[in-house]
Motif scaffolding. Sequence first.
Motif, short mmCIF file in Angstrom:
data_model
loop_
_atom_site.label_atom_id
_atom_site.label_comp_id
_atom_site.label_asym_id
_atom_site.label_seq_id
_atom_site.Cartn_x
_atom_site.Cartn_y
_atom_site.Cartn_z
N PRO A 255 41.99 47.42 35.58
CA PRO A 255 40.72 48.24 35.76
C PRO A 255 40.25 49.68 36.48
O PRO A 255 41.50 50.58 36.77
CB PRO A 255 39.82 47.51 37.27
CG PRO A 255 40.55 45.63 37.07
CD PRO A 255 41.63 46.62 36.67
N SER A 256 39.33 50.09 35.91
CA SER A 256 39.22 51.94 37.02
C SER A 256 39.17 51.75 38.08
O SER A 256 39.18 51.05 38.77
CB SER A 256 38.57 52.86 36.01
OG SER A 256 37.47 52.38 36.72
N ASN B 185 45.69 48.74 40.19
CA ASN B 185 44.09 47.74 40.34
C ASN B 185 44.43 45.47 39.59
O ASN B 185 43.54 45.62 39.92
CB ASN B 185 43.06 48.36 40.10
CG ASN B 185 42.80 49.33 40.97
OD1 ASN B 185 43.36 49.98 41.75
ND2 ASN B 185 41.45 50.16 40.39
N LEU B 186 45.61 45.99 39.41
CA LEU B 186 46.09 44.53 38.50
C LEU B 186 45.25 43.21 39.55
O LEU B 186 44.88 42.38 39.27
CB LEU B 186 47.58 44.38 38.87
CG LEU B 186 47.65 43.56 37.72
CD1 LEU B 186 47.57 43.91 36.58
CD2 LEU B 186 49.55 43.32 37.39
N ASN C 34 51.59 47.77 40.98
CA ASN C 34 52.17 48.42 42.56
C ASN C 34 52.28 47.49 43.74
O ASN C 34 51.65 46.12 43.97
CB ASN C 34 51.04 48.94 43.59
CG ASN C 34 50.85 50.33 42.69
OD1 ASN C 34 51.06 50.49 41.38
ND2 ASN C 34 51.29 51.77 43.48
N VAL C 35 53.96 46.87 43.48
CA VAL C 35 54.03 45.00 44.85
C VAL C 35 53.38 45.35 45.43
O VAL C 35 52.97 44.68 46.30
CB VAL C 35 55.44 45.14 44.47
CG1 VAL C 35 56.48 43.91 45.26
CG2 VAL C 35 56.65 45.30 43.13
N HIS C 36 53.66 46.39 46.39
CA HIS C 36 52.59 46.08 47.41
C HIS C 36 51.61 46.71 47.45
O HIS C 36 50.60 46.32 49.11
CB HIS C 36 53.26 48.12 48.45
CG HIS C 36 53.05 49.39 47.08
ND1 HIS C 36 54.02 49.07 46.33
CD2 HIS C 36 52.24 50.11 47.45
CE1 HIS C 36 53.45 50.29 45.89
NE2 HIS C 36 53.15 51.23 46.54
N LYS C 37 50.68 46.35 46.81
CA LYS C 37 49.24 46.19 46.69
C LYS C 37 48.65 45.22 46.02
O LYS C 37 48.56 44.22 46.97
CB LYS C 37 48.30 47.49 45.73
CG LYS C 37 48.46 48.44 45.73
CD LYS C 37 47.88 49.26 45.52
CE LYS C 37 48.79 50.35 46.41
NZ LYS C 37 47.54 52.15 45.06
N THR C 38 49.27 44.25 44.57
CA THR C 38 49.06 43.56 44.12
C THR C 38 50.08 42.15 44.85
O THR C 38 49.37 40.90 44.69
CB THR C 38 49.36 43.19 42.43
OG1 THR C 38 48.61 45.09 42.10
CG2 THR C 38 48.93 41.51 42.31
N LYS D 128 43.44 36.70 33.83
CA LYS D 128 42.88 37.47 33.12
C LYS D 128 42.96 38.38 32.08
O LYS D 128 42.22 38.26 31.27
CB LYS D 128 41.60 38.45 34.26
CG LYS D 128 41.14 36.96 34.88
CD LYS D 128 39.84 35.65 34.42
CE LYS D 128 40.09 35.22 35.65
NZ LYS D 128 39.85 34.00 35.46
N PHE D 129 44.06 39.07 32.24
CA PHE D 129 43.98 40.11 31.43
C PHE D 129 45.08 40.83 31.35
O PHE D 129 46.43 40.97 32.72
CB PHE D 129 42.98 41.56 31.39
CG PHE D 129 43.94 42.28 30.70
CD1 PHE D 129 42.80 43.38 29.65
CD2 PHE D 129 43.89 43.53 31.84
CE1 PHE D 129 43.98 44.36 29.00
CE2 PHE D 129 44.13 44.98 31.07
CZ PHE D 129 44.18 45.13 29.54
#
Lengths: 556, 556, 449, 449
Positions: free
Chosen positions: A276-277, A306-307, A327-331, A313-314
């Motif tokens: 997603p954007s 933004n994974l 981004n391991v530090h996000k997702t 789902k995608f």
Amino acid sequence: MTDTLEQTTKIPAGEGSGTERTNRELEAAARENEISTPDRDFTDARGAPHRGDGMGPRAAVGPSPQPTLAELSRPGRGDGKLPHAPADALDAIPEEQRRARPLGLPELSELEVIRHFVNLSHLNYAVDTGFYPLGSCTMKYNPKINEWAARLPGFAALHPLAPDTLAQGTLELLYELERMLAEISGMRAVTLQPAAGAHGELTGILMARAYHESRGDSERSEVIVPDSSHGTNPATASMAGYTTITVRSGADGGVDLDALRSALGPRTAAVMLTNPSTLGLFERQIVELLDAVHEAGALAYMDGANLNAVLGKFKPGQAGFDVMHFNVHKTFSTPHGGGGPGAGPVGVGEKLVPFLPSPRVLQEADGSYRLERSGERPTSIGRVRSFQGNVGVLVRGYTYIKAHGGSGLTQASEDAVLAANYLKQRLAGSYEIPYDRACKHEFIATARPLKAATGVRTLDVAKRLIDYGFHPPTIYFPLIVDEALLIEPTETESLETLDAFADALLAIADEAREDPETVKKAPHTAPVRRLDEATAARQPDLRWSPMTGAESPCPT
Amino acid sequence: MTDTLEQTTKIPAGEGSGTERTNRELEAAARENEISTPDRDFTDARGAPHRGDGMGPRAAVGPSPQPTLAELSRPGRGDGKLPHAPADALDAIPEEQRRARPLGLPELSELEVIRHFVNLSHLNYAVDTGFYPLGSCTMKYNPKINEWAARLPGFAALHPLAPDTLAQGTLELLYELERMLAEISGMRAVTLQPAAGAHGELTGILMARAYHESRGDSERSEVIVPDSSHGTNPATASMAGYTTITVRSGADGGVDLDALRSALGPRTAAVMLTNPSTLGLFERQIVELLDAVHEAGALAYMDGANLNAVLGKFKPGQAGFDVMHFNVHKTFSTPHGGGGPGAGPVGVGEKLVPFLPSPRVLQEADGSYRLERSGERPTSIGRVRSFQGNVGVLVRGYTYIKAHGGSGLTQASEDAVLAANYLKQRLAGSYEIPYDRACKHEFIATARPLKAATGVRTLDVAKRLIDYGFHPPTIYFPLIVDEALLIEPTETESLETLDAFADALLAIADEAREDPETVKKAPHTAPVRRLDEATAARQPDLRWSPMTGAESPCPT
Amino acid sequence: MPYGPHTPGDRAHMLDALGIDSVQALFEDIPARVRSDGIDLPGPEPELTLAGRLEALAARNRVGLTSFLGAGAYRHYVPPAVDEILRRGEFYTSYTPYQPEISQGTLQTIYEYQSLIAELTGLDVVSASHYDGACATAEAALMTVRATRRQRVLMSRAIHRHYVDTTRTYFAAARLTLDELPTLPDGTTDLSALEAALADSERPVAGVLLGHPNVFGVLEPMSEATRLAHAAGALMVSVVEPVSLAVLATPADYGADICAGEGQPLGISLQYGGPYLGILASTQALVRQIPGRLVGRTRDVDGRRAYVMTLRAREQDIRRDRAASNICTNQALCALAATVYLAAIGPHGLRDVAALGAARARELEKALSEAGVPRVHAAPYLNEFAVRIEDAERVHAALLARDVVAGLPLAQWYPDDPELRDALLVCATETTTSAEIQRFATALAEVRS
Amino acid sequence: MPYGPHTPGDRAHMLDALGIDSVQALFEDIPARVRSDGIDLPGPEPELTLAGRLEALAARNRVGLTSFLGAGAYRHYVPPAVDEILRRGEFYTSYTPYQPEISQGTLQTIYEYQSLIAELTGLDVVSASHYDGACATAEAALMTVRATRRQRVLMSRAIHRHYVDTTRTYFAAARLTLDELPTLPDGTTDLSALEAALADSERPVAGVLLGHPNVFGVLEPMSEATRLAHAAGALMVSVVEPVSLAVLATPADYGADICAGEGQPLGISLQYGGPYLGILASTQALVRQIPGRLVGRTRDVDGRRAYVMTLRAREQDIRRDRAASNICTNQALCALAATVYLAAIGPHGLRDVAALGAARARELEKALSEAGVPRVHAAPYLNEFAVRIEDAERVHAALLARDVVAGLPLAQWYPDDPELRDALLVCATETTTSAEIQRFATALAEVRS
Ligand SMILES: Cc1ncc(COP(=O)(O)O)c(C=O)c1O
Ligand SMILES: Cc1ncc(COP(=O)(O)O)c(C=O)c1O
């Protein structure tokens, strides 16, 4: 020092640069606020810094400003960690190769060191202290087992050049993590080496370049990014020697397909899409977009920051993306560390596998693991860093993925998206929601109407949130929305927290109408109030004045 | 519930009980302060507790009150730590042996747990955040290597009943620690088992009893303590079945030798002396005192809680004490943990060695170590606890002693005493110093003249110190000094800190004269203000209301 | 969901508020053609068994051997005070201090980091962190290109192999030239080759990069190299090991313009290669060219001292394609580790670390040379050096079987250099004991007999 | 001085202010006859080598074996969240919350601890911690004496041996009587013996103490015992293992007046025996008799909710020789560990811990009985039980040589009981794996063949 760069460019007010303020404006603001009080000093008559002096009564518990290490330093303090070196230890070092200037490091007792940093920590907001809905950054909970795992001596004390036979545990973990990320993303293969998202972008774009060149297709000199893209995308293109072409977004927040089509051409090396954007929206025309990219002979890069919104789902690889970063530090919940470290693995489709950076982790026929040897795979783009990656971060990510399993990751995305939509719904009355459709893990709200009605800007709303106990969302990003608030609640925050946050934003909207000055001067309860950023940039003070250095006798 | 005990006895105002206030007084105080505001609630309309609700704006950073775990709980939250047990796991447990009532533990996500306790921690003052001159408690710095050592898996994961062959590392450490403590104290042998000072006292007095009985000397039924003694001393005597006889202190703060002599007699089992005393004074007549005790056939017990003052300067065993305890959590820097744990090893002279509690750590001829077997030494007083002691605390103490070595420990005492005398000197003008001679590691100051002149009491001074960023000293202890402040700076606080603390106390003395109300209403900057202790005691609320219990479906 | 707070009731409440039946409704904007239904991985693993799995994996690594490996990553004593601070959630679970009012803890620690590295290097401008030594070196090389508007840099081949390779990767992308400088038999960079390369006026040089100590552990003629570089209008980049700066001449001492290096030795654990800390520092003159975060000291509207990110117009989120680098997330927590380490160890301690390493290395050299294994190079070294031993790879493997890691076979990095085919790069630090050195020597004797 | 801040200059400044030349002047009040000059121990050891010494000592312990040891201390999975909180200096470097205004963190956590243990036990009054299970049991016994003014307690011999021994030590001192109750062949306490002992009106009984599960892992007839005790005017004390309360009837369920127990299983590591956590709880009726700290909820003068130590007139610093106990320093940080553990594991988790332990124990029983090693007792058990095996001590040693710790040879604790001479007490928890059980069975077969 006058910084001419700063004079000609703009300085952001807060995060992003949607409503940048020029130096002139900032200076005016500073004058308005009558910054004239002298810097409060931390030293007394004896030159000794300490709490309570010259600053009147202050609380025993709670945040308080701290002197610097240099101010705390007293020659002769601190010792006992190491035996002293023999006097002749350095005799073989030629005189002219020896350090000439004093070694001006601070001298403190360990208690002073601990107290300094513990008290500094009290000046920070963090996920572990409160809700941190910083859009685009996925400030989810960082499970403590991850921290425990990364500190297991077997992982933590392993030398990066240890022979493969000594590193089988870590190698197996990395190998398995690559495969798990491939499954999650639908990509063919993964490299774990990049240290962060931006580093992954560079790695990915370098592979794209290598791919085109390997086919003799060497005229491609452009990378296309949407105007909503993160700054790292165009910056990466430049680092990789490409020219950035920006395409505008459509009214619905998606990439304008026609604009993209006309930008595409034989000079296009790659298109970098965030999906997603950064508006928190899924590219509904993703199929058409990808077709267009590929028709032009370009590669499709997915910025996977933004994974977290679309796990299960995608899968970018299945959809046709050629290369992407994670981004391991996000997702995958590894902590942000006040700015880092993270990890930015890159997944590639079949076409790009030969170009993966070296060394890869390989499995031998007997089931053991080894690192690729240098030069073993000449098609590789080469090294993008030393050693094997931010392995300590990857251990945390591995732990997180295992703890969730496939179904848990999918649930995480569902919950993140549900929370974001719920919050969006709750704010809809008082803030403008420019893109009125289901968002993914984050969404844009704007204070544009509020500003028009009351003069209270997004910056003010953000600062006022601090007084309500919350970390503000990302503001003024992406650049294409006026007065943007980019809000990302994540899946780990409770409904009560979401409601309390919504209540606070609604209350601030009311305050803005009834008492705009209070909002404009916020925060009122933070350890410091708004800063003089203009002076900071005009007369940069980037270090304490050089210390006299350790001329003192060595303590015993 | 009305607590009749509380109605007839006194409730201390702050620490100690020098100026106790009756319930009536406390109630009056409460009325005066008009406690009428209802308990601020942490729950919203949906029953959901959260920050920011109903409490108006509050700071994002800094101490804030927290709801209880029960209030945060939501049925169905929290999971993922363990696999679920098979459905038939408990089939063999007869129905009537099963838990009948719901298991009412709170259900929270891990993030909520962490945030709760992190935010609670911000409400605490601690050595790691500031100066903590709590007299008698030796709040010195707790070196971080101690914490590291105690957590080494080899130490932390060792089962207390592990066969000796599996425990050689810990056994060696304990054996060596016993010997080090013996050298430090001049005692013949040491047991490491007692969990705290008071537990050591009990162990010591039980050995004294066993000693007398072993000699057929069974008429001894009294234990003598000075009026300045710590409350644990008389309480210990009672637990050991003795009657406590209190002897007064002389004008110079020392035990009144004549009073002691007349109290001593054939019924005296032991005399418990604290040296340096709780006034921070060394018993100058220690030789005469010990002679008197021994002449009476009694044993001399030394409360070694204040040993930090005299390391390398005075060895109780050499001086003639028969038994003593150490406070590892004071003298040897193990942290106080918000109230514990500590460790209270006991050293004994030759006479008492046979009575040491079991099991002792023994060294075999081949150099290996083993635990004494149960019943192996029939003269032992037996067990005073399960297993071998607060070993995790002892590892820390061992580490500290090794890091200092003999000379470092002596230096620690010298520095502690120097700091205390310096601080005493600095306060002398504004506070009364009742014992005007060199103190040891702590000293008494009193606000008596201040109270006479301004009505400001020691309690008020202490509370006002909080506003200056400091933890107050011990107050109203020992009981024999009016309006006492017992100040112990320790050796690990810098000169700057000592000066800042002195400055604060001097400033408060001035304030008391100029603006007594501000001082009397202090603290003003703490997370809460003065408490209604009367209601707390009259209507004790010692737990949250029982929870409904986990009737919710198990989350997945 | 192991860490999620949402109960079925919570989810129902939110769906209700949205007027939808199922969360699937929120994913319908994903075109059916590219919608996937789940991830083919096993289900959630409870922490209990997951912890066991992780312990088992960690135990498969063997970290307790007698090791003389260095080569860019060094085992040091790290005071436990460092980890005590790193474990504080207020530090490690916060992010980029975008909101300075509630991020003064992070901001001040970065300012202190900048100041400490400035003290160490003698250079006034310190970037708040890069990914690692290799990336910092590549960024330094790019800085020289931006600052001089020249397209070519010269890099000693005796800089850490990974740094050269990484810089080459970056340069290839940007179509810039990287030429390697040869070394002399004594292990130092060949300054006459440098002089010659600088003299090529067709291909003017932006920057000259030398390692100090270099990859062979050897001290380079930094002053002379700097003089040559400056004479040709090039910038001088010194690639350092930071602990060595406690005793060696600093980049400022010999006039370097930029300093890059790996900060791992400053209190960061080995972790098989990361996260580490890319150090990048420069003179004041280059402040506009330095990539990465900078924190400055300023005041708030009440005049209180405060810290804030500054000169941000160099960064990607402001400048986009014209930014000095694409770096965003950096290695902030590692910079905090270095800050706490330096504060805890102090100047005397850091000097001891460096000097003890040197002393132990000398002891190692003696033991090896007595065993008939001499140094390869003659130039002075600090705590790392190469030795020559016939059949180095085989000897290395045989020693490994005896639980001794005999450093790094340099043939792995210089396969084509006959001089280094039989070389092992060995290193000692303050953690190396005489017993370990003895074990090495004994094992060596066994292996060769 | 490794951790002292004072420089020679600082010391000189202080001496100056005091008008003395040397710190020795401050020690002149120590009579020369008893003054010593130093401590005969080696000098300071730098952290670097000290850390090595400690690692070597820790490594001499062998903790990785397949172990079925319980007997009062249990290995459990502890979520790392627990240690994360325990490591916070704000908690572990503070002390007794004498100043409630700046100790609300400690005070609230104690209040939460009291509440959680109240939930577990069903009893409303919980003391904020005692030294360990043994001391808590002894204090419970003393409580019954104070509350009833009777001098004699009855204690099942099947309570943990150390607890009986400790209580005996305390009781001998105070000249109180402790009589042990025998057990039946099925492992439970002999209730007819209890009845008989209670009937002795010359020596009225203050309290009856039973373990539940008892030291053999067996469930006791608590309801019936309580009925008998109450009928004789005695108080009932249940000595529990807290995790079992997740699934077993609580002290409140069967009407016990007091509950004592060892809190170690609630998130506290084994540490060779301490620091652990003495749990002590009672009915509201006994609130005046309970020893140790109590924290109550109240308000501050502004009406804000706040917590404070209360009912302090039971404590030694107020009541001196009439205090309920001499306890001062307690096990607060261990109580915090239990609080965080219970919050992190939750009710479902705790039930799983208990039920998984039971399931694994049943698996173990099956494996052993198939190997010809049957249970000693017939009564139901939860997760610990005794098995009979000829030559138990020798078999235990032989298994140890195969890295299996086959529980505890009960002869160590009951040397005179022929029934237990050949008994091993074995235990399983949620951490026990089927592979470990298999290893045990295999080793057993080897040893006996
Ligand atoms: C959309 C997007 N792309 C790329 C990045 C860059 O990732 P990193 O900060 O890890 O370099 C970010 C993170 O800030 C991001 O949000
Ligand atoms: C003089 C004195 N004696 C005894 C004690 C009791 O020690 P503990 O608190 O470890 O039981 C203390 C501590 O409070 C003390 O200060």
